[in-house]
Design an enzyme around this catalytic site. Structure first.
Site, PDB file in Angstrom:
ATOM      1  N   TYR A  85       0.692  -1.180   0.047  1.00  0.00           N
ATOM      2  CA  TYR A  85       0.122  -0.086  -0.119  1.00  0.00           C
ATOM      3  C   TYR A  85       0.715   1.334  -0.287  1.00  0.00           C
ATOM      4  O   TYR A  85       0.365   2.175  -0.356  1.00  0.00           O
ATOM      5  CB  TYR A  85      -0.774  -0.009   1.356  1.00  0.00           C
ATOM      6  CG  TYR A  85      -2.228  -0.588   1.006  1.00  0.00           C
ATOM      7  CD1 TYR A  85      -2.290  -1.971   0.746  1.00  0.00           C
ATOM      8  CD2 TYR A  85      -3.374   0.018   1.333  1.00  0.00           C
ATOM      9  CE1 TYR A  85      -3.549  -2.672   0.646  1.00  0.00           C
ATOM     10  CE2 TYR A  85      -4.453  -0.436   1.385  1.00  0.00           C
ATOM     11  CZ  TYR A  85      -4.688  -1.878   0.956  1.00  0.00           C
ATOM     12  OH  TYR A  85      -6.044  -2.401   0.448  1.00  0.00           O
TER      13      TYR A  85
ATOM     14  N   LYS B 190       2.844 -15.466   2.331  1.00  0.00           N
ATOM     15  CA  LYS B 190       2.983 -16.433   0.872  1.00  0.00           C
ATOM     16  C   LYS B 190       4.436 -16.534   1.019  1.00  0.00           C
ATOM     17  O   LYS B 190       5.089 -15.955   0.131  1.00  0.00           O
ATOM     18  CB  LYS B 190       2.410 -15.121  -0.237  1.00  0.00           C
ATOM     19  CG  LYS B 190       2.412 -15.969  -1.464  1.00  0.00           C
ATOM     20  CD  LYS B 190       1.443 -17.009  -1.667  1.00  0.00           C
ATOM     21  CE  LYS B 190       1.581 -17.639  -2.881  1.00  0.00           C
ATOM     22  NZ  LYS B 190       0.785 -18.935  -2.917  1.00  0.00           N
TER      23      LYS B 190
ATOM     24  N   ASP C 219     -12.647  -8.790   4.188  1.00  0.00           N
ATOM     25  CA  ASP C 219     -13.755  -8.698   3.538  1.00  0.00           C
ATOM     26  C   ASP C 219     -14.548 -10.031   3.652  1.00  0.00           C
ATOM     27  O   ASP C 219     -15.728 -10.275   3.743  1.00  0.00           O
ATOM     28  CB  ASP C 219     -13.704  -8.057   2.145  1.00  0.00           C
ATOM     29  CG  ASP C 219     -13.953  -6.744   2.052  1.00  0.00           C
ATOM     30  OD1 ASP C 219     -13.442  -5.960   3.087  1.00  0.00           O
ATOM     31  OD2 ASP C 219     -14.528  -6.294   0.923  1.00  0.00           O
TER      32      ASP C 219
END
Ligand code: IPM
Ligand code: MN
Length: 356
Positions: free
Chosen positions: A142, A190, A251
């Site tokens: 971000y 990951k 979400d």
């Protein structure tokens, strides 16, 4: 108690839902004899329209001079499909998080018993779900530099960057939280592909071994975690993860309980804490008085309890939310066969319950 609360309604349904949360906070103020001063500020697309800046300095100063921030939503479709837009509403939220140093985003996913059948999952899968996503909020892809386009515009790049320091401080938050809960952390990453993820594993396992031997820690790749959130969500206690994975997984986790309109969040860090629903600005519903205000009202319960240390007040407000959920006094996203209520009816009902 005298407290200053910055209210940043933002875009879309933001103003309607924050109105209901302010109503609830005013009812708490009255019932417990506090003095809350609500100071409004602009942010997001509505701030761009007014002054060309999605997080103007006046809003930043307001945040710095408040005890807690209540935020509604951000985003406007006129920017979403315009990749050429230089200034975007979301930059306002990101800048606020960054400038206030709010690196720890806490997103609790709690099940309301009376809404179990609203979950998209089968009852036997959803039973027992009680998890928290601890999302790192001021680092990673971000914010990493460099980012941009190649000279001919044919290539684009973002940078995912994390330092040991950034990982350590969010790990501390997650371990402390896990100690107060069921004592289990799942670090989602990951690490089979990304170097940043390997650093996360290294640092988190060191913090674990050095300081938190009573907490159990396991690791999950993010693709697997996304799957297990729908196949076995009750296994999770604290999910610790980096910024973008946390955005996506929260979400996903939010709909497990029936509606994204139910999920509150809190962000802590160096300066004034911020409380906001995890959902977006739902522009299709803006001004229609149909949006679910519960995520924002529950965020204001977190604001009271964790932000201002008013535990009794927070638990009363939460209890009143649970009552209206049990009564099925709900907006169309959740009411099922019961009559749909408006955003403001839900807010009125909760403040009346607080004062009764
Ligand atoms: C969230 C939102 C934001 C994010 C957007 C609006 C920038 O999706 O709070 O989850 O990606 O962090
Ligand atoms: Mn998000």
């Amino acid at each position: 108690m005298e407290k200053v609360i910055a209210v940043l309604p933002g875009d879309g349904i933001g103003p309607e839902i924050t109105d209901q949360a302010v109503k609830a906070l005013k009812a708490i103020e009255k019932r417990f004899g506090h003095q809350f001063t609500f100071v409004y500020g602009i942010i997001g697309a509505s701030a761009i329209d007014l002054c060309g800046d999605p997080y103007p300095p006046e809003t930043h100063n307001l945040c710095l001079n408040s005890d807690a921030i209540l935020f509604g939503a951000i985003g406007d479709p006129k920017y979403d499909n315009n990749p050429a837009a230089k200034i975007r509403p979301e930059q306002g939220l990101l800048k606020m998080r960054k400038e206030l140093g709010l690196y720890a985003n806490i997103r609790p996913v709690e099940l309301f018993q009376s809404l179990i059948e609203r979950s998209p999952l089968k009852e036997e899968k959803i039973r027992g779900v009680d998890l928290v996503v601890v999302r790192e909020l001021t680092g990673g892809i971000y914010f990493g530099e460099p980012r941009g386009r190649s000279e001919n515009g044919e290539k684009a790049f973002d940078t995912c960057l994390y330092s040991t320091f950034e990982i350590e401080r969010i790990a501390e938050v997650a371990f402390k939280l896990a100690e107060k809960r069921r004592g289990h952390i799942t670090l989602v990453d990951k690490a089979n592909v990304l170097e940043t993820s390997r650093l996360w594993r290294e640092v988190v396992s060191r913090v674990h071994k050095q300081h938190y031997p009573t907490v159990t820690l396991d690791y999950l790749f993010v693709d697997n975690a996304a799957m297990q959130l729908v196949t076995n969500p009750a296994k999770f206690d604290v999910i610790l993860t980096e910024n973008m994975f946390g955005d996506i997984l929260s979400d996903e986790a939010s709909v497990l309980t029936g509606s994204i309109g139910l999920l509150p969040s809190a962000s802590y860090g160096l300066k004034t804490p911020l409380f906001e629903p995890i959902h977006g600005s739902y522009p299709q519903a803006a001004g229609k008085n149909i949006a679910n205000p519960l995520a924002t009202i529950l965020s204001s319960a977190m604001l009271l309890g964790e932000g201002l240390g008013l535990r009794e007040e927070a638990s009363l407000l939460k209890q009143c939310c649970i009552e209206i959920i049990n009564e099925r006094f709900l907006t169309p996203d959740l009411c099922g066969d019961a009559p749909p209520r408006t955003t403001s009816e839900v807010g009125d009902r909760i403040s009346a319950a607080i004062l009764s």
